[in-house]
Design an enzyme around this catalytic site. Sequence first.
Site, PDB file in Angstrom:
ATOM      1  N   TYR A 678       0.855  -1.181   0.000  1.00 60.54           N
ATOM      2  CA  TYR A 678       0.000   0.000   0.000  1.00 60.54           C
ATOM      3  C   TYR A 678       0.891   1.230   0.000  1.00 60.54           C
ATOM      4  O   TYR A 678       1.929   1.246   0.656  1.00 60.54           O
ATOM      5  CB  TYR A 678      -0.894   0.038   1.238  1.00 60.54           C
ATOM      6  CG  TYR A 678      -1.699  -1.215   1.458  1.00 60.54           C
ATOM      7  CD1 TYR A 678      -2.884  -1.415   0.771  1.00 60.54           C
ATOM      8  CD2 TYR A 678      -1.270  -2.192   2.340  1.00 60.54           C
ATOM      9  CE1 TYR A 678      -3.617  -2.555   0.970  1.00 60.54           C
ATOM     10  CE2 TYR A 678      -2.001  -3.341   2.540  1.00 60.54           C
ATOM     11  CZ  TYR A 678      -3.183  -3.525   1.848  1.00 60.54           C
ATOM     12  OH  TYR A 678      -3.903  -4.662   2.045  1.00 60.54           O
ATOM     13  N   GLY A 921     -13.744  -8.758 -14.991  1.00 63.26           N
ATOM     14  CA  GLY A 921     -13.707  -7.917 -13.805  1.00 63.26           C
ATOM     15  C   GLY A 921     -12.416  -8.096 -13.052  1.00 63.26           C
ATOM     16  O   GLY A 921     -11.430  -8.627 -13.590  1.00 63.26           O
ATOM     17  N   PHE A 923     -11.569 -10.117 -10.803  1.00 61.89           N
ATOM     18  CA  PHE A 923     -11.132 -11.457 -10.450  1.00 61.89           C
ATOM     19  C   PHE A 923     -10.948 -12.350 -11.670  1.00 61.89           C
ATOM     20  O   PHE A 923     -10.365 -13.414 -11.549  1.00 61.89           O
ATOM     21  CB  PHE A 923     -12.139 -12.105  -9.502  1.00 61.89           C
ATOM     22  CG  PHE A 923     -12.280 -11.357  -8.213  1.00 61.89           C
ATOM     23  CD1 PHE A 923     -11.164 -11.019  -7.475  1.00 61.89           C
ATOM     24  CD2 PHE A 923     -13.526 -10.992  -7.747  1.00 61.89           C
ATOM     25  CE1 PHE A 923     -11.285 -10.336  -6.285  1.00 61.89           C
ATOM     26  CE2 PHE A 923     -13.657 -10.306  -6.560  1.00 61.89           C
ATOM     27  CZ  PHE A 923     -12.535  -9.974  -5.818  1.00 61.89           C
ATOM     28  N   GLY A 924     -11.462 -11.960 -12.822  1.00 64.07           N
ATOM     29  CA  GLY A 924     -11.254 -12.802 -13.984  1.00 64.07           C
ATOM     30  C   GLY A 924     -12.225 -12.538 -15.104  1.00 64.07           C
ATOM     31  O   GLY A 924     -13.067 -11.648 -15.053  1.00 64.07           O
ATOM     32  N   SER A 992     -25.736  -8.463 -15.190  1.00 63.05           N
ATOM     33  CA  SER A 992     -25.511  -7.738 -13.942  1.00 63.05           C
ATOM     34  C   SER A 992     -26.409  -6.517 -13.829  1.00 63.05           C
ATOM     35  O   SER A 992     -26.820  -5.913 -14.825  1.00 63.05           O
ATOM     36  CB  SER A 992     -24.047  -7.295 -13.839  1.00 63.05           C
ATOM     37  OG  SER A 992     -23.790  -6.217 -14.712  1.00 63.05           O
ATOM     38  N   LEU A 993     -26.674  -6.153 -12.585  1.00 62.04           N
ATOM     39  CA  LEU A 993     -27.443  -4.944 -12.302  1.00 62.04           C
ATOM     40  C   LEU A 993     -26.736  -3.716 -12.855  1.00 62.04           C
ATOM     41  O   LEU A 993     -27.385  -2.765 -13.317  1.00 62.04           O
ATOM     42  CB  LEU A 993     -27.641  -4.816 -10.788  1.00 62.04           C
ATOM     43  CG  LEU A 993     -28.332  -3.549 -10.284  1.00 62.04           C
ATOM     44  CD1 LEU A 993     -29.747  -3.441 -10.827  1.00 62.04           C
ATOM     45  CD2 LEU A 993     -28.338  -3.521  -8.752  1.00 62.04           C
ATOM     46  N   VAL A 995     -25.007  -3.371 -15.616  1.00 62.21           N
ATOM     47  CA  VAL A 995     -25.306  -3.197 -17.038  1.00 62.21           C
ATOM     48  C   VAL A 995     -26.750  -2.766 -17.232  1.00 62.21           C
ATOM     49  O   VAL A 995     -27.051  -1.856 -18.011  1.00 62.21           O
ATOM     50  CB  VAL A 995     -24.997  -4.486 -17.811  1.00 62.21           C
ATOM     51  CG1 VAL A 995     -25.518  -4.404 -19.245  1.00 62.21           C
ATOM     52  CG2 VAL A 995     -23.503  -4.771 -17.805  1.00 62.21           C
ATOM     53  N   ASP A1038     -16.364  -7.171  -1.762  1.00 55.94           N
ATOM     54  CA  ASP A1038     -16.444  -6.444  -3.032  1.00 55.94           C
ATOM     55  C   ASP A1038     -17.894  -6.351  -3.501  1.00 55.94           C
ATOM     56  O   ASP A1038     -18.218  -6.645  -4.651  1.00 55.94           O
ATOM     57  CB  ASP A1038     -15.576  -7.132  -4.091  1.00 55.94           C
ATOM     58  CG  ASP A1038     -15.309  -6.232  -5.290  1.00 55.94           C
ATOM     59  OD1 ASP A1038     -15.485  -5.009  -5.161  1.00 55.94           O
ATOM     60  OD2 ASP A1038     -14.930  -6.747  -6.355  1.00 55.94           O
ATOM     61  N   ASP A1056     -19.686 -13.648  -6.648  1.00 52.15           N
ATOM     62  CA  ASP A1056     -18.286 -13.419  -6.266  1.00 52.15           C
ATOM     63  C   ASP A1056     -18.062 -13.360  -4.760  1.00 52.15           C
ATOM     64  O   ASP A1056     -17.047 -12.841  -4.316  1.00 52.15           O
ATOM     65  CB  ASP A1056     -17.741 -12.138  -6.914  1.00 52.15           C
ATOM     66  CG  ASP A1056     -17.211 -12.393  -8.325  1.00 52.15           C
ATOM     67  OD1 ASP A1056     -17.294 -13.553  -8.776  1.00 52.15           O
ATOM     68  OD2 ASP A1056     -16.729 -11.461  -8.960  1.00 52.15           O
TER      69      ASP A1056
END
EC number: 2.7.11.1
Length: 1214
Positions: A678, A921, A923-924, A992-993, A995, A1038, A1056
């Site tokens: 970080y 996204g 994660f993949g 997805s919501l 979109v 997330d 996810d």
Amino acid sequence: MAASPPFMAAAAFLTLVVVLFRAPAPAIAVGEEAAALLAFRRASVADDPDGALASWVLGAGGANSTAPCSWDGVSCAPPPDGRVAAVDLSGMSLAGELRLDALLALPALQRLNLRGNAFYGNLSHAAPSPPCALVEVDISSNALNGTLPPSFLAPCGVLRSVNLSRNGLAGGGFPFAPSLRSLDLSRNRLADAGLLNYSFAGCHGVGYLNLSANLFAGRLPELAACSAVTTLDVSWNHMSGGLPPGLVATAPANLTYLNIAGNNFTGDVSGYDFGGCANLTVLDWSYNGLSSTRLPPGLINCRRLETLEMSGNKLLSGALPTFLVGFSSLRRLALAGNEFTGAIPVELGQLCGRIVELDLSSNRLVGALPASFAKCKSLEVLDLGGNQLAGDFVASVVSTIASLRELRLSFNNITGVNPLPVLAAGCPLLEVIDLGSNELDGEIMPDLCSSLPSLRKLLLPNNYLNGTVPPSLGDCANLESIDLSFNLLVGKIPTEIIRLPKIVDLVMWANGLSGEIPDVLCSNGTTLETLVISYNNFTGSIPRSITKCVNLIWVSLSGNRLTGSVPGGFGKLQKLAILQLNKNLLSGHVPAELGSCNNLIWLDLNSNSFTGTIPPQLAGQAGLVPGGIVSGKQFAFLRNEAGNICPGAGVLFEFFGIRPERLAEFPAVHLCPSTRIYTGTTVYTFTNNGSMIFLDLSYNGLTGTIPGSLGNMMYLQVLNLGHNELNGTIPDAFQNLKSIGALDLSNNQLSGGIPPGLGGLNFLADFDVSNNNLTGPIPSSGQLTTFPPSRYDNNNGLCGIPLPPCGHNPPWGGRPRGSPDGKRKVIGASILVGVALSVLILLLLLVTLCKLRMNQKTEEVRTGYVESLPTSGTSSWKLSGVREPLSINVATFEKPLRKLTFAHLLEATNGFSAETLIGSGGFGEVYKAKLKDGSVVAIKKLIHFTGQGDREFTAEMETIGKIKHRNLVPLLGYCKIGDERLLVYEYMKHGSLDVVLHDKAKASVKLDWSARKKIAIGSARGLAFLHHSCIPHIIHRDMKSSNVLLDNNLDARVSDFGMARLMNALDTHLSVSTLAGTPGYVPPEYYQSFRCTTKGDVYSYGVVLLELLSGKKPIDPTEFGDNNLVGWVKQMVKENRSSEIFDPTLTDRKSGEAELYQYLKIACECLDDRPNRRPTMIQVMAMFKELQLDSDSDILDGFSINSSTIDESGEKSM
């Protein structure tokens, strides 16, 4: 024609008023004026440390004294008037609650100057009685607060200048006299939009108007009324929206200075009208959100500009313009922090005749500095850092600019031997040299100081410099900062450098330096603030002279081979904020006097050989750390999540001038497979008196009990006492550690139970008490049940989630760790297991040999098929060394998929081609796959996977695969092939919501309020199930609209879940935003602790709820500038403009508007800045249930709340 009697009377009255105004006021007694001044002194001056008002005594100056005209700071008009005309007490260090009544009663007072004192209070009492003769008022640089009353200076009809800057005024306003010419309200806390608008509407005669560094929001008013303004400064506020079209085009002809920097202004300015800028000399539009594919060509009209600043807009792009060549008066040009590309134009070198400062840093410029810049004979500051420049232009061009004083070329691609010799020869006036983060090699020239006598800063970090540090650097008498970190330097630190009289920053970490640290620190002055020489090979003891450096703020000696004890005297270092002595060979006791360091916020002593007890006095500074920024230096924090592999909670580095990718190669990082990096620019900012935030005493030999006084450190975020020999119980006082994010007490000899109060620690996201002798139930409240069982391992007396239920007997009798009987039983069980495993291994070897013979013939065919897979998609494969990849089975959790193999997945996705890619996204990548039986699934191919953590991956998948809930996207299976990891999910028809709400072109359905309400409650139900009904409880980490999927019936399915924790274990270098979630959804507390909690999920859910209500994205520069949806909504609510929040398509039905406000209220509760005041997800569901009691619909269908779980069938969940 004779005037009527009323008119004559009025005229006579006006004449009398004018005569009275112009005639000298009747003289008042000298004694009365002196009494008024003394009354001011008594009421307002509580402290006069320098005796500045000692002369304010009646009778001073003898019998014929002209007191108060002889008093310090008091001036009188010449005879015969003789009255007090000016009071100037500026810079006298006076303090007290300001009362102006007495001063404003002086009828002839024209000038009042109280600038630069410590007066506090408000101005509500400041209302002068007419007539008021004041012409100039300056009360700047004090500590005034409150609001400006309308009566403030209202009767002062000849007032020309008011300066109230650098205070803490919060709002209000006062009517401007037509005579006012200068108004400075900068650096306050003004946020009153009415005052802003009034300032612009009432500025007819004002020439100087400065409202900078306040909290003004909203749009910038037009300048039409400010017909006389020459200087306008509204920089560093919170204004937003587009720029007024006529801001420059119709500006007053006299306008010479315009500064709107540091706001949130947005919009395309490529065609902006600069028609009225003919007389502008200073134009500053930096640090906004303005965009353009080029520098606005309209600027060509501003040829008298001396300063042009457009830095930090980030959206200004294209090539650098050549039209600036015609700006013959330009002395400062700053275009830093944008997206300009290409080479630096040769033509720019032609405007260098008078230019003094040129800042093109942090763009994407390539090539070299053109030779034409050798003509810049007046250039003093050149900053080209943070680009992609290369070549030998430093030697060929820069070294010919003899006037140069500051050279900053860090973060470029400059290679070759370091150019210090040619710079020293050609630029004798250089004071600052910054060549960090390039690829320079060679040695540091020994006679640098003789050529550069004015050198103040030598910054060469993150290169490949070799050789030794020349002792002759000690001849640079003006040298303040040396940074040679991350190079290949060897040898000793020269004593001559340590003795430099003005040295402030000495930074040489991550080299190969050796020998002892010279014991002459601060022997020639006490200016040293930063001593960072960690991760070298220093030996010997910590020099005792270090305790003479009373101005030290940051001391890092970690990662060396220092021995002996910590010298006494550290308690005298009252400015010390960071002390890092970890990873050495130090011994003795932990110094109790460190608790006397009132500024100490970071103490890291891990991995030494300290013995004895933890001194309770360490908590002595709790509540004493003063407010404000503790350290403003750039830092990197490497958070260790690898447990016993890498000792300690993490490492803090001084990070100025270091590339993150270079830091990733550092041994402390790449040897620790679960380290996170970080970065930031401040260590901590306290709003109130604080305490230590980081305390790591792990991996030592400390004994005794844990002092309960550590519980007083309310700001403590990381406490690591693991791997010692501590005994006794966990102090109940730890429940007061309200900011704690990581608490590690593992590998000690602690006994007793886990205090129930620890369940109330809302920030707690990393908790480890494994390998102790703890007993009793794990408290079921708060975060404690969300940690994996490994965090409680080897405490045979502990029970409850996530361990087996209390009352359940462990396999070997449940004896405490270390029990002799327990050990014997474990040994016996181990022998039996060993024999069984041996037999099993022999059988497996025989079977494997047979299978290898059978499959040997088909291996080449299968491998050829894999190599012929399509590569048109974004996917890449790492299958080298994988035998028989096509026959690898997919581990599944649904019976219909039990015979699924990797070959089936390849076939269903056409080799994971681009045509089947439906999303990607953090994660993949996600692919749509139609199996042979006609069923459709979604396949996620994980990214950031390094091949490590197989066991963690399998364990996490087995856990996630067992979680079933109608508002969660079920994991159907997973597959490991080589270094690749594939997850098989149920396919969601409507996507997805995110979109559906924000991408109308791709959306398959339009959402009305009833659908959105259903989605809000469904996603809340799924999240509540994760938090309260899963064992162990799961933090999503997330939560966002793209992770809320919609099935055939528009039911919300949270996806996810568990992935952030999985990727946290697999990926070694994720960004902060990936770890914590997605920008716009991240709770504010994350940037203090970098820790994820259930209350953080609640905050993210609140953002999703706002998206459903508003139809807006969480981050949208065109809507909010640098603000975001949450900030905008809170501002709308504060201004009673909540109706503007809702999506216009939802407000058609007036009958449903009240429900929108109720849902908005729930969202705002979820978005409270204080985690402990946010509801739990169960409480959110309860609020939804309450809203539905009077509704005809039943979208909560059977939801009920038990003590700690969610049940949808009427039976209590496990």
